[in-house]
Design a protein around this motif. Structure first.
Motif, PDB file in Angstrom:
ATOM      1  N   CYS A 139      57.824 -67.778  41.023  1.00 19.63           N
ATOM      2  CA  CYS A 139      56.763 -68.347  41.845  1.00 19.63           C
ATOM      3  C   CYS A 139      56.221 -69.640  41.229  1.00 19.63           C
ATOM      4  O   CYS A 139      56.149 -69.770  40.005  1.00 19.63           O
ATOM      5  CB  CYS A 139      55.618 -67.348  42.009  1.00 19.63           C
ATOM      6  SG  CYS A 139      56.042 -65.917  43.011  1.00 19.63           S
ATOM      7  N   HIS A 172      50.282 -72.440  50.336  1.00 13.44           N
ATOM      8  CA  HIS A 172      51.645 -71.917  50.231  1.00 13.44           C
ATOM      9  C   HIS A 172      52.419 -72.303  51.486  1.00 13.44           C
ATOM     10  O   HIS A 172      52.220 -71.740  52.565  1.00 13.44           O
ATOM     11  CB  HIS A 172      51.613 -70.404  50.051  1.00 13.44           C
ATOM     12  CG  HIS A 172      50.969 -69.951  48.783  1.00 13.44           C
ATOM     13  ND1 HIS A 172      51.673 -69.430  47.717  1.00 13.44           N
ATOM     14  CD2 HIS A 172      49.661 -69.962  48.393  1.00 13.44           C
ATOM     15  CE1 HIS A 172      50.847 -69.120  46.736  1.00 13.44           C
ATOM     16  NE2 HIS A 172      49.608 -69.435  47.120  1.00 13.44           N
ATOM     17  N   ASN A 216      43.792 -69.192  47.990  1.00 12.89           N
ATOM     18  CA  ASN A 216      45.182 -69.295  48.422  1.00 12.89           C
ATOM     19  C   ASN A 216      45.258 -69.117  49.933  1.00 12.89           C
ATOM     20  O   ASN A 216      44.624 -68.220  50.500  1.00 12.89           O
ATOM     21  CB  ASN A 216      46.040 -68.212  47.749  1.00 12.89           C
ATOM     22  CG  ASN A 216      46.127 -68.393  46.257  1.00 12.89           C
ATOM     23  OD1 ASN A 216      47.002 -69.100  45.763  1.00 12.89           O
ATOM     24  ND2 ASN A 216      45.214 -67.758  45.523  1.00 12.89           N
ATOM     25  N   ILE A 240      48.247 -69.330  53.286  1.00  7.62           N
ATOM     26  CA  ILE A 240      49.669 -69.400  53.632  1.00  7.62           C
ATOM     27  C   ILE A 240      49.808 -70.133  54.958  1.00  7.62           C
ATOM     28  O   ILE A 240      49.065 -69.876  55.905  1.00  7.62           O
ATOM     29  CB  ILE A 240      50.291 -67.989  53.706  1.00  7.62           C
ATOM     30  CG1 ILE A 240      51.799 -68.083  54.009  1.00  7.62           C
ATOM     31  CG2 ILE A 240      49.583 -67.113  54.721  1.00  7.62           C
ATOM     32  CD1 ILE A 240      52.514 -66.732  53.883  1.00  7.62           C
ATOM     33  N   SER A 276      56.591 -72.188  48.811  1.00  2.23           N
ATOM     34  CA  SER A 276      56.301 -70.833  48.378  1.00  2.23           C
ATOM     35  C   SER A 276      56.985 -69.830  49.293  1.00  2.23           C
ATOM     36  O   SER A 276      57.770 -70.192  50.188  1.00  2.23           O
ATOM     37  CB  SER A 276      54.781 -70.612  48.346  1.00  2.23           C
ATOM     38  OG  SER A 276      54.453 -69.387  47.734  1.00  2.23           O
ATOM     39  N   TYR A 324      52.822 -65.790  47.653  1.00  2.00           N
ATOM     40  CA  TYR A 324      51.466 -65.881  48.198  1.00  2.00           C
ATOM     41  C   TYR A 324      50.671 -64.630  47.866  1.00  2.00           C
ATOM     42  O   TYR A 324      49.533 -64.702  47.363  1.00  2.00           O
ATOM     43  CB  TYR A 324      51.524 -66.097  49.704  1.00  2.00           C
ATOM     44  CG  TYR A 324      50.193 -65.897  50.373  1.00  2.00           C
ATOM     45  CD1 TYR A 324      49.162 -66.825  50.217  1.00  2.00           C
ATOM     46  CD2 TYR A 324      49.938 -64.769  51.142  1.00  2.00           C
ATOM     47  CE1 TYR A 324      47.928 -66.634  50.810  1.00  2.00           C
ATOM     48  CE2 TYR A 324      48.716 -64.571  51.750  1.00  2.00           C
ATOM     49  CZ  TYR A 324      47.705 -65.504  51.573  1.00  2.00           C
ATOM     50  OH  TYR A 324      46.483 -65.305  52.161  1.00  2.00           O
TER      51      TYR A 324
END
Length: 984
Positions: free
Chosen positions: A34, A45, A289, A291, A332, A337
């Motif tokens: 990662c 991500h 974070n 996605i 990613s 994630y």
């Protein structure tokens, strides 16, 4: 006696290197690959992906090869070719792939150098498999046994090819139309660390985004506890790219143009737009974070278009950090994630809220509830259930007969066909007869390898329309009835014949009682039926051995003692009594398990809404959407024409409601349930609206707005009318908003009685008024509902509207009280559900002109695969050939913890000496998919607000306890083993 059935086989081990189960520290796949997250930044991500439907508007082959482009421009082979080339150009690029069915089709055609390159991508983490099942399955209409099977097959292929680096860690259910709790439980038991979803109800989604709770720990079982908990996230934009950022040949968005000399230079504008979007996403989630998916349906057929633009987007967006931007973009994967979310939450001491219900029904706007597909294409849904029944029989027989160390090709074809059938968009209706059962049975029944020629075993797949060429044309034949359950069962066998009498002899030569009963006129006149049979031959196959068979010798004899109609309103067997209203011909009451319930059953229909789909209020009812024109259903009729046949084996009440609806209410000897075999169609299509037909049961039960439905055939879920457990729901479609998937059972209860109906296929169902519940059995529509199919729902066969034949099974008992057999009504329901899911399968073969004595002297007529019966609450869920000479074995406890005072207790099974044809030499417990040792699986321990257990998502590893290989099972627990065996 078993020794002469099987060939001697030298035992072998799993034939796989130990690194298959362990992390190879030299490889950087998985979490070790990662990207490094930046502290104090919002890590974005970027996940390049393609969503490749394993059948929808085109067939699997048409999608793979890219044919029929006028229907849809989609060619999966070009996606995988193109991505392979694109990943070579930049080691930072990443890509995920999901559908093993398509991947395997591509992989088997690749030269060695491409395979080598692809394996390097997997080892480095550039290419990661997510999900890993044969297809991305639907979650409403699929049964847990079929789901587990198709995951195990896909995961096995990846494991054999790529080892540990090919093992998925994340569930990826981005396109199914609602999500079941049992599916989440399965993901947890597969050993996955998390699950990402695309579609949930629009109100639920708005509520979760406004409260920053799209990510939760899903407590997916009332029985398995922490072992079924799984971190679950709802993605911001389902699975599509942000508006304006689709860089595919299928898209029209402008690319990123970074030549400052060009008049079309747009880097600043594109980066501004992207970061604004990222900021909107950031506001909905609690960690640093987010996605963002970069892909869509069948994207990346020219992967360079995507990656060239994503390279630029990441570069120029990250350059903004020099000017204070807090966004850090990285290539990613979903795994990376979720790992980053876990790390961030752990470092900050964040704890997650939980969810214990499911995500059904799914609505995309106030008038659009995706509850029609719970019933759409009802014959295909039945074919799937039969296909699963047949697949389990095939796998068991292949294991018991020792057909060799390699998987039979026909068995693999059936595995893969069933995997395709689970797909969430278009379940194929092809039903192909496979030959593996014939090979296995031929080996099992022979007393020696010399003498008579091979016996050919076949199935009557048209028995559903009372048509079978062998039974209709032969003067004598053999019926071999195989029982796939782990305990003895009694099965009523019925085949169509021309009206002559038959004798039936069991394996000991004793005459078996038979009856001839007329086939209903509505069945005889079915469109496309070419049979001349007018009656059914019925006999009772008693105490069929577990994982075994009995063969019956059937011979035509003079006479035709066909049951005649009788005039009677009360009908009963040893445990059930029915009262039919003399005036209306309709059911009036049922007595069962020492309780009488006033109960009527009738057919009604909704008229489907017809609109232009341009605004929410004009949404049509269609293949996906159930939207009635009026929320009150219309009765087909108030009275039925009745004909009653009463025999010693079976009593049948033949009801005719109108020209397209009829039914047989059936009582079998010593069976404590009522069968309702309905026949619906062709549906009228000359009106302005579609017809959506329901079977409704009306009782005096005080159900208090509450009913219960199963989750994928396993645990039961409480449903409350006009209510959602996790948000205050606003409903504008009172019928469709209260419909739920019924994979196998729906019930209502009060303090005195419980009334349940089991289904023979997945259907939609509800309780729209207290004391009653309904199941939708057939439907058509005049308009398309505008969700991609592009055609109305109007199935035809033989030039007419489709006719559907199916069964409902009614059980009544005292609530939470033992029934007359000492077990609860819930235990009786579980028992019947098992017997109908895995029915004893009848195979037909010719006698080869042998008399009964000659046949018995040369062929084995009864065999059990087990030396002893399993406990009533334990079932062998899976027994199938696996890798090399090993077998895959799953045991399941079939009851929930509070369903029965006795059978809901933990159970134990001694495996040593259990199976007749083989001995177990060694045993290894694995995760549910059979692709990782259970002892090696430690899942990310997400902490919750109501649970401080750090190991809340770790499997409880229970070792095999003694030399007898004693296996303990708690309620609803499934344990999976790879066993090395040697045959006697």
């Amino acid at each position: 006696m078993k020794t002469f059935i099987f060939s001697l086989l030298i035992a072998s081990t799993l034939a796989q290197p130990s690194s298959r189960w362990k992390d190879d520290k030299k490889e950087k796949c998985g979490y070790g690959s990662c990207p490094v997250m930046k502290d104090g930044m919002i890590n974005v991500h970027i996940v390049p992906h393609t969503h490749d439907d394993v059948g929808w508007l085109k067939t699997v082959d048409q999608y793979y090869y890219g044919s029929r482009t006028m229907i849809q421009k989609a060619g999966v082979q070009y996606i995988l070719d193109s991505v392979t080339e694109a990943l070579k150009k930049n080691k930072d690029r990443r890509f995920i792939y999901v559908e093993t069915a398509f991947f395997w089709k591509w992989w088997t055609k690749q030269p060695d150098h491409i395979k080598h390159q692809f394996k390097q991508f997997v080892k480095s983490g550039q290419l990661e498999f997510i999900g890993g099942a044969w297809s991305m399955n639907d979650e409403a209409t699929t049964h847990y046994q079929s789901i587990i099977d198709q995951f195990a097959w896909g995961l096995r292929k990846l494991n054999e090819t790529f080892g540990e680096c090919g093992r998925p860690k994340i569930g990826w259910q981005i396109d199914p139309f609602g999500h079941s709790r049992e599916m989440a439980s399965i993901f947890a038991q597969l050993g996955f660390d998390g699950l990402l979803l695309g579609r949930i109800d629009y109100q639920d989604k708005n509520n979760r985004f406004s409260t920053k709770t799209p990510e939760v720990v899903w407590k997916a079982s009332d029985n398995l506890g922490n072992a079924a908990n799984i971190f679950t996230g709802v993605m911001y934009n389902t699975y599509s790219p942000p508006p304006g950022f689709c860089f595919d040949i299928l898209c029209a968005d402008e690319p990123i143009i970074d030549d400052k000399q060009s008049p079309d230079y747009n880097v600043d504008r594109k980066v501004d737009a992207f970061l604004d979007y990222a900021q909107s996403v950031r506001k909905r989630y609690i960690t640093d974070n987010i996605i963002i998916t970069m892909g869509d349906d069948f994207n990346y057929q020219d992967a360079n278009m995507w990656f060239a633009n994503l390279d630029k987007l990441i570069q120029y967006a990250n350059e903004r950090q020099q000017n204070g931007s807090k966004f850090n973009l990285v290539y990613s994967t979903p795994s990376c994630y979720i790992r980053a979310v876990f790390n961030d939450a752990t470092s900050k001491g964040l704890k997650w809220k939980t969810k214990s219900d499911d995500y059904f029904p799914y609505a995309s706007d106030p008038h659009t509830y995706w509850t029609g597909y719970f019933t759409s294409k009802p014959t295909i849904k039945r074919f799937e259930r039969l296909g699963n029944n047949y697949l389990q029989v095939c796998k068991q027989l292949s294991s018991l007969a020792d057909l060799g160390p390699e998987d039979p090709g026909d068995l693999n074809q059936l595995r893969e066909a069933m995997g395709v059938m689970q797909h969430h968009d278009a379940i194929t209706g092809t039903e192909k007869q496979h030959v593996v059962t014939s090979s296995a049975l031929d080996k099992l029944v022979k007393k020696s390898s010399m003498g008579y020629q091979n016996i050919s075993f076949s199935s009557c797949l048209l028995n559903n329309i009372s048509s079978c060429s062998i039974t209709e044309s032969s003067k004598s034949f053999i019926v071999t009835v195989y029982n796939p359950l782990s305990r003895p069962v009694t099965q009523f066998v019925r085949f169509p014949v021309l009206g002559e009498a038959f004798t039936v002899r069991d394996p000991e030569g004793k005459l078996v009682e038979t009856e001839l009963i007329p086939i209903a006129d509505q069945v005889i006149s079915l469109p496309g039926r070419k049979s001349e049979a007018t009656v059914d031959l019925i006999f009772r196959a008693v105490d069929l051995p577990p994982l075994g068979f009995k063969s019956y010798y059937v011979k035509r004899v003079p006479g035709n003692e066909i049951l005649k109609p009788v005039s009677k309103n009360n009908h009963e067997n040893e445990g059930v009594k029915l009262e039919i209203d003399r005036e209306t011909g309709m059911l009036a009451s049922v007595t069962m398990n020492n309780i009488t319930v006033p109960l009527s059953q009738e057919f009604l229909y909704y008229e489907g809404f017809v609109g232009d789909n341009m605004v929410f209020a004009n949404r049509s009812s269609g293949a996906y959407i159930f939207r009635p024109y009026k929320n009150e259903a219309i009765k087909v009729t108030n009275r039925a024409k009745c004909t009653v046949y009463r025999g010693d084996l079976v009593t049948e009440v033949h009801q005719v409601f109108n020209e397209w609806t009829s039914q047989i209410i059936r009582l079998y000897r010593e069976e404590t349930f009522v069968e309702f075999e309905w026949l619906v169609g062709p549906l009228p299509s000359n009106g302005p609206r579609g017809i959506e037909v329901i079977s409704r049961f009306v009782t005096n039960i005080n159900s208090d707005s509450t009913f219960y439905t199963d989750s994928n055939g396993r645990e039961m879920l409480k449903r409350v009318r006009n209510f959602r457990p996790t948000w205050k729901v606003h409903i504008e479609e009172p019928a469709s908003a209260n419909y739920y998937p019924v994979t196998s059972k729906i019930l209502i209860r009060d303090s005195e009685a419980e009334v349940a109906v089991l289904t023979d296929r997945a259907q939609g169902g509800s309780s729209l008024k207290d004391g009653e519940f309904e199941l939708m059995v057939h439907r058509n529509s005049i308009n398309d509902d505008a969700f991609g199919v592009g055609e109305n729902l109007n199935e035809t066969a033989f030039g007419e509207g489709l006719v559907v034949r199916g069964s409902h099974y009614l059980i009544i008992g005292k609530t939470s009280i033992q029934g007359c057999d000492g077990n609860s009504v819930a235990a009786a329901e579980r028992d019947l559900a098992q017997r109908k899911l895995l029915q004893s399968w009848s195979f037909l073969s010719f006698t080869q002109n042998l008399t009964f004595d000659e046949y018995k002297n040369n062929f084995i007529m009864t065999m059990s695969g087990l030396q002893r019966n399993l406990p009533k609450n334990v079932q062998i869920l899976t027994l199938e050939p696996w890798i090399g000479n090993s077998l895959l074995l799953r045991l399941e406890h079939v009851l929930e913890k509070n369903e029965d005072p006795h059978l809901s207790q933990p159970a134990s099974v001694k495996l040593q000496g259990l199976f007749s044809p083989f001995q177990i030499n060694s045993i290894k417990e694995t995760t549910l998919g059979g692709n990782q040792l259970l002892s090696d699986n430690i899942r990310l321990p997400f902490e919750t607000v109501d649970d401080n257990l750090v190991r809340s998502q770790r499997y409880a590893v229970i070792e095999v306890e003694d030399d007898e290989m004693t296996i303990n099972l708690d309620p609803m627990q499934i344990r999976t083993f790879i066993i090395d065996v040697s045959f006697s």
